[in-house]
Structures are given as C-alpha cells and as structure tokens.
Design an enzyme around this catalytic site. Structure first.
Site: not given
Ligand code: GLY
Length: 577
Positions: A111, A389, A407, A409, A431, A460-461, A481-482
């Site tokens: 990340r 992503t 990603t 973002n 984020d 993050s998700s 998909g955020g």
């Molecule tokens: N930028 C989307 C995530 O990392 O969840």
C-alpha cells in the site's frame, strides 16, 4: 463481454493430466451442467485478469515453468502498460500468496504511504472542513508508491527462482515500447479521463492527440514508461525509488502542490503480514488484513450470513438480498469506527471476525424490516467517483495461488504522469479520513484510526482472497470497486458456496451493495422490478445504479480449474492451459 478463452483446454482433455498432478475427470462436470454462462476450463494453470494481453503474459510465464508468483509479478508489470487506468507502477496494493508445498498463505502489503511531512490536518480548509480537491486532485493526494517494491518482494520471497525480475519485466518493456492498440477498456476509459488529464501536458502527450483522447484503433506507445521499466529491469527497485525516475516523481508531485521527498521514495518498504482468516460453511478463507478493511469485514459478513439459510431463500430473491444488505451494514459501520493502519492503531481484528460477535449482530437482523443506519445525513448521494483498482488471480500447476489487487485509486489516479517517466501517479491519500466522520470519494466515513500521519498507510477496501476446502485450494478471488470491493467479493463467494453457481455465473450475477452510510441499497441492473419492490417494502432504500467491480477469479473443482473474467468491463480475460 465475457471472454470464454479456451486456450489449451482441449489439449488438456486429450492429455488428461489435471491440475496438481491428478487425473482429470473427463468430460469436466461443468460442461454437463445447465448454465447460461460457462467458465474457462484448464487443467494446469490459469490467469484471470482485467486485460487480455496481461493475462497472456502471465500464462506464458506459467507455461515456461514459472510458478504463480512469477506469473503474477509479470502480470502486475504488464497491466501497468496495458491497463493504465488501474494497473500501475505509481500506486500500490496487496497480494495474497498461497504456497502449496508448505500450505503457507501470506499477505504482501505494498500500500502507498503518507509522505514524512504529512500532518493530520493536511486535507482541511482554514475553517477546518475537508477539502476534497486537496485529497483527490493535488500533489498532496499522492501517496509514496508501493507497487514496484511489492512485486519485487513477492518474487524474492515466493518466486520459483527460475525467473529474474528482469525476465518478468521484459514483456512489459516490449508492450510499452512497441505500443498497444487503443481498444476495448482503454478506448472506453480514456475519453472519460480527459477532463482531469487535460491539466497535465505530460499526461496529454502520451494519452491524447490534438487535445482529445487517443482514438479507438490508434496505438498507445509509452516510450518513457518503457525506459522506466528498463531502469527497473537493470537496477531492480532502485531504478524506480532512486535516481532519475524518483527525482521526476518527486518533482511532479511537488509542482502539483505535494510534499513528497526523495527520502520518502527511497525509504518505502513493502511488508509481509499475516492474513485475516475465517471460515464459512466448512470452507476456510485467507484475506487481506489491515491496512485493508477487506479481509476483516469479508470474514465478519460471512460469519453473520452463516446463520441464515441463503440457499433456501434462493439466489437473487428479495429475501436473500435483504439478508445480504442487513449483514453488510454493521460491518461497514464497524469499518468506520475501528479500522486504520495496524502499525499506528490497534485494530480489533480478532473481535470483529469472531463468530460470537457475528452472532450478536445477526440477532439484530429483522427478516421483514430494514434496519435504519444511525445518524444519516439525509441527501448524501451514493458515491459515484470512478475508482480504478484492478484485480487478478493466478493458479499454477502445483496449486500455488496469487490473489492480487492494486490501484491508483481513481481511474488513471491523479491523471498526472511524472514527466519523462510514463508513470501515472496515484491519488490514494484520499483514502485517509480528512477528519473523523468525513467521507472519502466512495462515501466511506472513518475515524481518528484512519487519520493522516507521516508514514501511515491509508485504509483500503481491497479484498484479495483465497478460499480452501479441506485444506486444499478452492478459489482465488477479489475485485476493484472502492467501497464495493468487499460486497462484491462477498457475493461471488456466496454465489458459489450457497447458490452453487459455476464461477462464470457467480461472477456475472447482478450484485447489491450497502455500506451503512449513506443508508442506500445500491443495486446493479439485472435485478427484477418485483424484487426491488419487495426490498423497498421491507424498508430498503433501493437505488438502482451502475454495474461495478471486476472480480476476475479462479475456482478449482472436480480436478479442473474454472476461470472467469468479469463481463462488466471489456477486454477482460481468463486464460488457462
Ligand atoms: N482506493 C480504494 C481502496 O483502496 O479501497
């Protein structure tokens, strides 16, 4: 459209040797099942990604004796060239690696991190309000990129040893230098990026002609990116994190108002973490731990769902969709409170993923009535920023597996190419929570646990996930998909385990999403109006929306690998051999 790429599959029938050295049943059972969509089948190895040429690069490495990690590293670099809106060198992500020989599964955290000069108030106006322009659309939005060190770490620790980093980057150098045709997803996404990209001549010089997106059918040649990849090929990650490329990235971010330094670049470290683990109806799962919220809440929601007979309710029924939505809400509420960078705050992973906690949350679910989210600010729109992503899955002939989500973002990140490098920079700093309770671009709220701190990783998700049955590899999945990543991965899993869909059907089935706040149930096209009415009758605030996600997955069943590339984007491909 769904790509049913059958490369090598018929060869596999004739040879008869199956995944992981056993005899493949013939014919594969999946062909005898009634289904609208069929997955790709293969017996030896498979790559499922969002872009065909990148999948082909990975499969070629598998065929040449590389393991899943070797192939994943090659795919990771290739997507930076062929899917520039999400594949990246200038962003970050997460990779789950499963090694068949030892049974070990690890999580690689690459990340992005906040530059050392970051402060908690950096995305606030003078009056203390969040300023999304700063966190999404300025040099301050750029986190220190992690992808190059992450991929290099994966190879060093878990590669087969048969391929060097230089060899795995070689196909990407070629794709960047010779160029790729602007078609499918690239042709779809570039015009939409022009508004944000037009601020940066360095980006327009590559992706536009006469001020307009490169037209469909033209060639995208990325000579500067080829040179950057060549530098990494020759010097390893130092070719990116030190010297000319690092200097250009730092200059670009600072000219756009950022604070990144050369020390930030050279100090970046990818980390190996223990996965979040969980179980669901006799399957076990390993997924991404914090700083992603993905694994924690995937496990939490599955725990809640375990107490309901989804199969009896039926796939796509109002009853099952209602339960799914109700199970998502408390998890996303917990996300907003507890989740952040585990190196900075204590995240109660054990509690959140415990069966006992899920039982308490399950007990509050009313099958006939939607629970209202607390303290909803009325009129909050559903998040609609285009995230980009991308996820890919890889399985090799030994049963090693990689689940990788990475990603920039937004689509094309900040849309800023660092001059002379071909590298698109991320806007991942959005984020973080600009302040407790503030929404990010995906409408996700966060607490102090996810505030900006020097060197911290934004929450993050992303949910790269590997499932096992009786200790053996069963499924590799994940999605972009955020905020919808977690619910997307969840539904692919439920579709396979509860509703017994084949993988192609499971990936393609219409999805829903509820993230607690805003109190809205987003539904993809494809769910019948009667069902939506039944959901509304239960009190769900139904909001029809666009399709989202690209859950490029692989499943192992009956001695065969099933691959499915998500039909929601063009150009996706599962390729096996
Ligand atoms: N930028 C989307 C995530 O990392 O969840």
């Amino acid at each position: 459209m769904m790509k049913s790429v059958w490369i090598g599959a018929f060869g596999a029938f004739l040879v008869g040797s199956s995944a992981f050295g056993q005899q493949a049943p013939s014919p594969p059972p999946i062909l005898t099942q009634a289904a609208r969509l069929l997955p790709v089948l293969a017996s030896k190895g498979m790559v499922s990604s969002q872009e065909r040429q990148a999948s082909a690069v990975g499969v070629d490495i598998l065929k040449r004796g590389g393991n899943a990690v070797d192939a994943a590293v090659a795919v990771g670099f290739a997507l930076a060239v062929t899917l520039p809106r999400a594949g990246n060198l200038g962003g970050g992500g997460f990779m789950m690696v499963h090694l068949a020989k030892t049974g070990e599964t690890v999580a690689i955290d690459y990340r992005e991190i906040a530059p050392a000069a970051s402060v908690p108030t950096m995305f606030l106006t003078a009056s203390g309000e969040p300023d999304p322009k700063l966190s999404r659309d300025s040099g301050l939005s750029v986190g220190v990129p992690g992808t190059v060190r992450g991929l290099a770490l994966a190879l060093e620790k878990y590669g087969s040893g048969k391929f060097t980093l230089a060899q795995l980057i070689e196909p990407s150098v070629r794709l960047a230098r010779e160029g790729i045709a602007v078609e499918e997803d690239l042709a779809d996404s570039l015009p939409q990026a022009m508004g944000r990209m037009s601020r940066y001549p360095s980006s327009m010089a590559i992706f536009a002609r006469d001020g307009k997106a490169l037209p469909r059918g033209s060639m995208l040649v990325q000579a500067d990116l080829a040179n950057t990849l060549e530098a990494i090929r020759q010097q390893g990650p130092d070719g990116f994190y030190k010297g000319r490329v690092a200097e250009a990235i730092v200059s670009a971010t600072r000219e756009a108002g950022g604070i990144m330094t050369l020390d930030d670049m050279s100090n970046y470290k990818a980390l190996i973490r223990q996965p979040v683990t969980g179980s669901y109806r006799g399957y076990t799962l390993a997924s991404m731990p914090p700083p992603s919220s993905g694994g924690v809440h995937l496990a939490q929601i599955l725990n809640i769902l375990e107490g309901f007979d989804l199969k009896a309710m039926g796939a796509g029924s109002a009853a099952s969709l209602h339960v799914l939505a109700e199970a998502m809400k408390p998890a996303y509420a917990d996300r907003a409170t507890f989740l952040g960078d585990p190196d900075r705050v204590k995240v109660p992973v054990k509690g959140l993923t415990s069966k006992a906690y899920a039982a308490k949350q399950r007990a509050k679910i009313d099958l006939a009535k939607a629970t209202k989210a607390d303290d909803i600010k009325s009129g909050d729109p559903l998040p609609h920023e285009s995230d980009q992503t991308t996820h890919f899955s890889v399985v090799d002939s030994e049963g090693n597996a990689v689940s990788n989500t990475y990603t920039l973002n937004f689509s094309y990140g900040l849309a800023l190419v660092a001059n002379g490098t071909g590298v698109l920079l991320n806007n991942e700093m959005d984020d973080f929570s600009a302040k407790p309770g503030a929404q990010n671009a995906f409408g996700l709220v966060g607490s102090e646990a996810n505030s900006v701190h020097p060197g911290a990783r934004p929450l993050s998700s992303m949910t790269p996930t590997i499932l096992f049955k009786d200790g053996k590899l069963f499924m590799v999945t994940g999605s972009p998909g955020g905020s919808r990543i977690i619910s997307t991965v969840l539904q692919v899993i439920v579709n396979v385990i509860d509703f017994e869909m084949n993988l192609a059907e499971a990936v393609a089935a219409p999805r829903i999403h509820h993230q607690w706040k805003p109190d809205a149930l987003a539904v993809e096209p494809g769910i019948s109006p009667d069902t939506l009415k039944l959901l509304a009758d239960r009190g769900q605030n139904v909001r029809p929306g666009a399709a989202s996600g690209s859950a490029n997955s692989i499943l192992l069943q009956g001695g065969w690998l099933q691959g499915a590339a998500d039909p929601r984007q063009r150009g996706t491909a599962a390729i096996g051999y």
